[in-house]
Design an enzyme around this catalytic site. Structure first.
Site, mmCIF file in Angstrom:
data_model
loop_
_atom_site.group_PDB
_atom_site.id
_atom_site.type_symbol
_atom_site.label_atom_id
_atom_site.label_comp_id
_atom_site.label_asym_id
_atom_site.label_seq_id
_atom_site.Cartn_x
_atom_site.Cartn_y
_atom_site.Cartn_z
ATOM 1 N N GLN A 84 0.843 -1.187 0.000
ATOM 2 C CA GLN A 84 0.000 0.000 0.000
ATOM 3 C C GLN A 84 0.885 1.246 0.000
ATOM 4 O OE1 GLN A 84 -3.019 -0.059 -0.595
ATOM 5 N NE2 GLN A 84 -4.024 -1.824 0.301
ATOM 6 N N PHE A 134 -3.883 -14.089 2.842
ATOM 7 C CA PHE A 134 -3.420 -13.174 1.796
ATOM 8 C C PHE A 134 -2.628 -12.036 2.461
ATOM 9 C CE2 PHE A 134 -7.455 -15.072 0.515
ATOM 10 C CZ PHE A 134 -7.147 -15.651 -0.702
ATOM 11 N N ASN A 155 1.710 -6.285 6.061
ATOM 12 C CA ASN A 155 1.326 -4.887 6.258
ATOM 13 C C ASN A 155 0.251 -4.701 7.324
ATOM 14 O OD1 ASN A 155 1.050 -1.960 5.341
ATOM 15 N ND2 ASN A 155 -0.988 -2.721 4.833
ATOM 16 N N GLU A 160 0.432 -16.501 2.463
ATOM 17 C CA GLU A 160 0.505 -15.728 1.220
ATOM 18 C C GLU A 160 1.181 -16.591 0.154
ATOM 19 O OE1 GLU A 160 0.814 -13.304 -1.834
ATOM 20 O OE2 GLU A 160 -0.248 -12.587 -0.045
ATOM 21 N N ASN A 194 -0.981 -21.467 -1.038
ATOM 22 C CA ASN A 194 -1.876 -21.117 -2.147
ATOM 23 C C ASN A 194 -3.311 -21.133 -1.638
ATOM 24 O OD1 ASN A 194 -3.519 -21.004 -4.419
ATOM 25 N ND2 ASN A 194 -2.112 -22.194 -5.681
ATOM 26 N N ASP A 250 -7.467 -10.227 3.334
ATOM 27 C CA ASP A 250 -7.105 -9.067 2.513
ATOM 28 C C ASP A 250 -6.694 -9.567 1.128
ATOM 29 O OD1 ASP A 250 -6.458 -6.584 1.572
ATOM 30 O OD2 ASP A 250 -4.749 -6.266 2.893
ATOM 31 N N CYS A 280 -10.323 -4.701 -2.169
ATOM 32 C CA CYS A 280 -10.063 -3.641 -3.141
ATOM 33 C C CYS A 280 -10.998 -3.741 -4.337
ATOM 34 C CB CYS A 280 -8.597 -3.696 -3.615
ATOM 35 S SG CYS A 280 -8.137 -5.256 -4.392
#
Length: 206
Positions: free
Chosen positions: A32, A61, A66, A82, A107, A130, A157
């Site tokens: 980000q 994820f 972050n 991740e 995965n 996320d 997103c």
């Protein structure tokens, strides 16, 4: 050589601080970049989840950690998953990572949560989702295979996959408690959405 092959002038990891945690990012890897909104997003995640020192936080994820790295001093333990091995390396190398926080490659698009022994053994009480624009369809359809989970914080997103996944969760024993949006890049179509869900209690279906 990875960064040089992509044409980047700088190939060293960059370090930034968000919500009290130092996070690493490589040129070309997702992170980000709106630092102000990113910090506000993490602070809101903390205020909504209201974790305590007994919570075990599963970050799906997780990218470079972050969102979950700032929780390191507030929970019992963190497990971040991740698909990108480079992102996992950065999360593990973060100066803010504590011994209670582990980040591993997995995965999540093609693997059910109950088929990951490290996740089952972790017995998470809270989950952060996320995902990329494709959403987290397989993960949300299998969250009830982890009976210890009591809260889900979903950061998205993409409004379309966000709505799809929330619909699946609400129809599958989860209360939608809070929802909001963050204007990550003003004057563009890019927004971040956030939702807090809590597991319905037995005998309480409203």
């Amino acid at each position: 050589q990875w960064g040089m092959e992509q044409g980047w002038v700088a190939v060293e990891a960059l370090q930034y601080t968000a919500a009290g945690a130092d996070t690493l990012a490589l040129p070309g890897n997702f992170t980000q970049v709106n630092r102000g909104v990113n910090t506000a997003m993490i602070e809101q995640a903390k205020n909504w989840l209201l974790v305590n020192e007994s919570d075990r936080l599963l970050d799906l994820f997780c990218g470079n950690g972050n969102v979950s790295l700032p929780f390191s001093n507030e929970v019992h333990s963190i497990l971040g998953l991740e698909a990108s091995d480079k992102a996992i390396e950065l999360a593990m190398q973060s100066p803010s990572r504590q011994e209670n926080s582990q980040y591993q490659v997995a995965n999540l698009i093609n693997t059910k949560l109950q088929d990951l022994p490290n996740v089952v053994d972790f017995e998470p009480t809270c989950v952060i989702l996320d995902p990329p624009r494709a959403g987290a369809e397989l993960a949300v359809n299998n969250l009830n295979a982890l009976p210890s989970v009591q809260k889900i914080l979903y950061i998205s997103c993409d409004p379309a996959t966000f709505a799809r996944d929330l619909s699946s969760l609400v129809s599958d024993k989860w209360h939608l408690r809070k929802v909001g949006i963050m204007d990550m890049f003003p004057h563009t179509r890019h927004i971040e959405s956030m939702a807090l869900l809590e597991k319905k209690k037995i005998g309480h279906q409203k």
